[in-house]
Design a protein around this motif. Structure first.
Motif, mmCIF file in Angstrom:
data_model
loop_
_atom_site.group_PDB
_atom_site.id
_atom_site.type_symbol
_atom_site.label_atom_id
_atom_site.label_comp_id
_atom_site.label_asym_id
_atom_site.label_seq_id
_atom_site.Cartn_x
_atom_site.Cartn_y
_atom_site.Cartn_z
ATOM 1 N N SER A 188 6.181 -15.513 1.381
ATOM 2 C CA SER A 188 6.649 -14.150 0.928
ATOM 3 C C SER A 188 6.855 -13.786 -0.632
ATOM 4 C CB SER A 188 7.689 -13.944 1.932
ATOM 5 O OG SER A 188 7.682 -13.827 3.454
ATOM 6 N N SER A 189 7.204 -14.956 -0.968
ATOM 7 C CA SER A 189 7.567 -14.702 -2.526
ATOM 8 C C SER A 189 6.700 -13.910 -3.390
ATOM 9 C CB SER A 189 8.614 -16.146 -2.934
ATOM 10 O OG SER A 189 7.459 -17.139 -3.069
ATOM 11 N N LYS A 190 5.379 -14.425 -3.397
ATOM 12 C CA LYS A 190 4.295 -13.828 -4.005
ATOM 13 C C LYS A 190 4.500 -12.279 -3.791
ATOM 14 C CE LYS A 190 2.504 -17.335 -6.591
ATOM 15 N NZ LYS A 190 1.536 -17.647 -7.933
ATOM 16 N N CYS A 191 4.435 -12.175 -2.460
ATOM 17 C CA CYS A 191 4.292 -10.952 -1.880
ATOM 18 C C CYS A 191 5.283 -9.975 -2.315
ATOM 19 C CB CYS A 191 4.108 -10.751 -0.557
ATOM 20 S SG CYS A 191 2.684 -11.795 0.430
ATOM 21 N N ILE A 192 6.349 -10.364 -2.346
ATOM 22 C CA ILE A 192 7.383 -9.615 -3.001
ATOM 23 C C ILE A 192 7.409 -9.343 -4.332
ATOM 24 C CG2 ILE A 192 10.266 -10.036 -3.339
ATOM 25 C CD1 ILE A 192 10.329 -11.402 -0.692
ATOM 26 N N LEU A 193 6.855 -10.249 -5.139
ATOM 27 C CA LEU A 193 6.674 -10.081 -6.736
ATOM 28 C C LEU A 193 5.516 -8.930 -6.718
ATOM 29 C CD1 LEU A 193 7.284 -11.176 -9.633
ATOM 30 C CD2 LEU A 193 4.935 -12.423 -9.121
ATOM 31 N N ASP A 194 4.609 -9.029 -5.797
ATOM 32 C CA ASP A 194 3.740 -7.733 -5.860
ATOM 33 C C ASP A 194 4.204 -6.443 -5.507
ATOM 34 O OD1 ASP A 194 1.498 -9.622 -6.567
ATOM 35 O OD2 ASP A 194 0.564 -9.486 -4.498
ATOM 36 N N LEU A 195 5.221 -6.489 -4.749
ATOM 37 C CA LEU A 195 5.911 -5.354 -4.409
ATOM 38 C C LEU A 195 6.684 -4.782 -5.596
ATOM 39 C CD1 LEU A 195 6.264 -3.696 -1.700
ATOM 40 C CD2 LEU A 195 8.420 -4.886 -1.539
ATOM 41 N N PHE A 196 7.325 -5.570 -6.383
ATOM 42 C CA PHE A 196 8.184 -5.409 -7.388
ATOM 43 C C PHE A 196 7.278 -4.912 -8.439
ATOM 44 C CE2 PHE A 196 11.556 -8.662 -6.421
ATOM 45 C CZ PHE A 196 12.206 -7.648 -5.521
ATOM 46 N N LYS A 197 6.036 -5.413 -8.621
ATOM 47 C CA LYS A 197 4.985 -5.091 -9.518
ATOM 48 C C LYS A 197 4.779 -3.621 -9.432
ATOM 49 C CE LYS A 197 2.995 -9.611 -11.315
ATOM 50 N NZ LYS A 197 1.981 -10.536 -11.037
ATOM 51 N N LYS A 198 4.469 -3.271 -8.168
ATOM 52 C CA LYS A 198 4.275 -1.761 -7.888
ATOM 53 C C LYS A 198 5.052 -0.986 -8.433
ATOM 54 C CE LYS A 198 0.300 -2.227 -5.837
ATOM 55 N NZ LYS A 198 -0.934 -1.774 -6.269
ATOM 56 N N LEU A 199 6.413 -1.182 -8.104
ATOM 57 C CA LEU A 199 7.676 -0.580 -8.819
ATOM 58 C C LEU A 199 7.769 -0.613 -10.290
ATOM 59 C CD1 LEU A 199 10.425 -1.678 -6.196
ATOM 60 C CD2 LEU A 199 9.030 0.602 -6.032
ATOM 61 N N GLU A 200 7.267 -1.489 -11.035
ATOM 62 C CA GLU A 200 7.651 -1.801 -12.248
ATOM 63 C C GLU A 200 6.307 -0.668 -12.653
ATOM 64 O OE1 GLU A 200 5.538 -5.538 -13.727
ATOM 65 O OE2 GLU A 200 7.542 -5.725 -14.927
ATOM 66 N N THR A 201 4.978 -0.560 -12.134
ATOM 67 C CA THR A 201 4.327 0.400 -12.667
ATOM 68 C C THR A 201 5.027 1.972 -12.691
ATOM 69 O OG1 THR A 201 2.626 -0.684 -11.795
ATOM 70 C CG2 THR A 201 1.956 1.404 -12.365
ATOM 71 N N ASP A 223 0.893 -1.085 0.044
ATOM 72 C CA ASP A 223 -0.021 0.091 -0.028
ATOM 73 C C ASP A 223 0.944 1.270 0.022
ATOM 74 O OD1 ASP A 223 -2.387 -1.559 -0.027
ATOM 75 O OD2 ASP A 223 -2.606 -1.171 2.291
ATOM 76 N N TRP A 224 2.024 1.089 0.697
ATOM 77 C CA TRP A 224 2.874 2.387 0.782
ATOM 78 C C TRP A 224 3.284 2.696 -0.572
ATOM 79 C CZ3 TRP A 224 7.660 4.235 0.000
ATOM 80 C CH2 TRP A 224 7.910 5.294 0.480
ATOM 81 N N VAL A 225 3.900 1.637 -1.164
ATOM 82 C CA VAL A 225 4.533 1.750 -2.475
ATOM 83 C C VAL A 225 3.570 2.247 -3.676
ATOM 84 C CG1 VAL A 225 5.798 0.890 -4.495
ATOM 85 C CG2 VAL A 225 6.400 0.150 -2.061
ATOM 86 N N ASP A 226 2.185 1.830 -3.402
ATOM 87 C CA ASP A 226 1.277 2.184 -4.152
ATOM 88 C C ASP A 226 0.856 3.691 -4.174
ATOM 89 O OD1 ASP A 226 -0.745 1.628 -6.052
ATOM 90 O OD2 ASP A 226 -2.287 1.617 -4.382
ATOM 91 N N LYS A 227 1.000 4.229 -3.028
ATOM 92 C CA LYS A 227 0.634 5.593 -2.623
ATOM 93 C C LYS A 227 1.823 6.428 -2.968
ATOM 94 C CE LYS A 227 -0.999 8.321 1.301
ATOM 95 N NZ LYS A 227 -1.128 8.502 2.773
ATOM 96 N N TYR A 228 3.201 6.004 -2.806
ATOM 97 C CA TYR A 228 4.399 6.648 -3.238
ATOM 98 C C TYR A 228 4.448 6.825 -4.823
ATOM 99 C CZ TYR A 228 9.381 6.856 -4.371
ATOM 100 O OH TYR A 228 10.543 7.112 -4.947
ATOM 101 N N GLY A 229 3.996 5.823 -5.353
ATOM 102 C CA GLY A 229 3.717 5.837 -6.890
ATOM 103 C C GLY A 229 2.983 7.090 -7.544
ATOM 104 N N ARG A 230 2.158 7.547 -6.755
ATOM 105 C CA ARG A 230 1.488 8.712 -6.913
ATOM 106 C C ARG A 230 2.341 9.939 -7.267
ATOM 107 N NH1 ARG A 230 -3.418 8.093 -3.095
ATOM 108 N NH2 ARG A 230 -3.734 5.994 -3.358
#
Lengths: 185, 132
Positions: free
Chosen positions: B70-83, B44-51
């Motif tokens: 954790s590995s799928k959650c880490i992937l989700d974190l990376f996906k936010k950064l990818e955006t 959620d933090w990275v999502d908001k940071y992305g704005r």
């Protein structure tokens, strides 16, 4: 009763058991068990990679035990529901490395799915296991605990050997699942 | 926005996400039973940071252990950064691993093969390996 204490000690000693536990598992208890394993890790033969692999396999096995659990035990031949996940875990030294054994009751309806998943894993080479892991990681699906079916693949990758497993049908709803993971160090 | 800071525990990593510097850091271990619960505020933090992201964002991943949950959650974190990167910002993942930990290097390579962000594999020097 008193002789049984010595028998128990003797059995644990002969089987070179580092840790064994049977009962209800809570998150706190898993943390405590992992703490014990970690304290013993420096005593483990082999390099740092082997030690990490043993720890990783124990983490995944305990979490499988915790999440894929029918929450039941058998008392006087009768199934009894348990408040928390229930099972058995044992870590023992072997000639090739370490053996991580777990056992628990699981939903009978999930047996065939798990069996075919494990058969598939055991038929893959290390390279194909890595590919299978990548596919599962990238496919965007989640299981209820977030792992998305990666646990057993990871256990197989880290152990470096074939998974040994068995299912004992208990009643129409439940089966006892046994898993032995040999981690080569 | 406020930075996100969490102390490490025996099962969860030290987290330091700083909006002002664009420096994000996960360090230690991630082996909780419920990873989705732990990672939700991070994602959620990275999502908001992305704005309102910094022009340059760097995520340091310095984990000694992580579980498959954790590995799928880490992937989700990376996906936010990818955006964030797709929107024209510079994003890098710095994946730290110890010299004897080939498994951790491989795990980083697996993510690098899935996610469209440049990964830098960083070998942790011996002197640092006792930290965290």
């Amino acid at each position: 009763m008193l002789e049984r204490i010595h028998d128990l000690y003797d059995t644990l000693e002969r089987q070179r058991v580092l840790l064994s536990f049977k009962g209800d598992l809570t998150e706190d208890l898993i943390t405590a068990l992992l703490g014990i394993v970690e304290k013993k890790l420096p005593l483990i033969d082999g390099d740092a990679r082997s030690r990490k692999r043993v720890f990783n396999v124990v983490v995944e096995c305990l979490q499988n035990l915790y999440h894929h659990n029918a929450n039941m035990k058998v008392k006087d031949g009768m199934p009894v529901p348990t408040k928390d996940p229930h099972g058995v875990v044992m870590i023992a030294r072997t000639d090739q490395g370490y053996s991580v054994l777990t056992g628990n009751f699981m939903a009978g309806a999930e047996v065939e799915g798990l069996r075919s998943h494990l058969e598939r894993i055991n038929n893959l080479t290390p390279e194909l296991l890595r590919e299978f892991y990548r596919e599962k990681l990238a496919d965007g699906t989640y299981s209820k605990n977030g792992g998305g079916g990666l646990g057993m693949i990871d256990i197989a990758r880290k152990s470096g050997s074939k998974l040994e497993y068995g299912f004992v049908p208990y009643d129409e709803d439940n089966a006892f699942f046994s898993l032995n993971v040999n981690v080569t160090t | 926005m406020a930075s996100l800071h969490l102390e490490g525990t025996p099962k969860t990593p030290h987290v330091n996400f700083d909006h002002e510097t664009g420096l994000l850091e996960l360090k230690g271990r991630s082996i909780p039973e419920n990873s989705i619960e732990f990672f939700k505020p991070l994602i959620d933090w990275v999502d908001k940071y992305g704005r309102t992201p910094q022009h340059r964002t760097a995520l340091h991943m310095q984990l000694e252990y992580f579980n498959t949950s954790s590995s799928k959650c880490i992937l989700d974190l990376f996906k936010k950064l990818e955006t964030i990167r797709a929107a024209g910002n510079e994003v890098t993942v710095l994946w730290h691993y110890e010299a004897d930990d080939e498994d951790m290097l491989e795990a980083g390579e697996d993510y690098a093969g899935i996610i469209n962000i440049p990964f830098k594999m960083i070998l942790i020097e011996e002197a640092d390996s006792t930290q965290g």
